[in-house]
Scaffold this active site. Sequence first.
Site, mmCIF file in Angstrom:
data_model
loop_
_atom_site.group_PDB
_atom_site.id
_atom_site.type_symbol
_atom_site.label_atom_id
_atom_site.label_comp_id
_atom_site.label_asym_id
_atom_site.label_seq_id
_atom_site.Cartn_x
_atom_site.Cartn_y
_atom_site.Cartn_z
ATOM 1 N N ASP A 35 -4.459 -11.975 16.544
ATOM 2 C CA ASP A 35 -5.193 -10.896 16.759
ATOM 3 C C ASP A 35 -6.169 -10.661 17.806
ATOM 4 O OD1 ASP A 35 -7.245 -8.634 15.885
ATOM 5 O OD2 ASP A 35 -5.684 -8.101 14.194
ATOM 6 N N HIS A 40 2.809 -4.746 9.322
ATOM 7 C CA HIS A 40 2.006 -6.179 9.671
ATOM 8 C C HIS A 40 1.368 -6.598 8.702
ATOM 9 C CE1 HIS A 40 -0.542 -2.704 10.867
ATOM 10 N NE2 HIS A 40 -1.716 -3.682 10.928
ATOM 11 N N VAL A 47 -1.801 0.700 13.070
ATOM 12 C CA VAL A 47 -0.528 0.819 13.685
ATOM 13 C C VAL A 47 0.757 1.091 12.668
ATOM 14 C CG1 VAL A 47 0.866 -0.529 15.131
ATOM 15 C CG2 VAL A 47 -1.543 -0.753 15.108
#
Length: 122
Positions: free
Chosen positions: A35, A106, A102
Amino acid sequence: MAYAYDDQNIFAKILRGEIPNKTVLETEHTLAFEDIQPQAPVHVLVIPKGPYVCFDHFAQEASDAEIVDYVRAVGEVCKLNGLEADGFRLIANAGRDGVQEVPHLHVHILAGRGLGRMLARA
């Protein structure tokens, strides 16, 4: 529910090689990378390579091969980072109420320090 995948999201651009990343693991159906704004000493994002908006979309529409590959990739990232001993947290946000930023599935793998409770008690 119908899911509309936006192929201009940042993870789609990473998958196309338009945005660089620090890859931790790549398999046939999965990409794991660090990240860029880590919230713990270990903070890895694991995404499927297919166009899935969130976990339920993935669970309903991904092939068996994609699902197995993704789950095993999460386990392999944990193993590669030596997270078995002290533990880790997996987070998959979905939708507005889940604060998904997003619109591409994920999972966050967070570890390397005490992470506290999941949610503050009301």
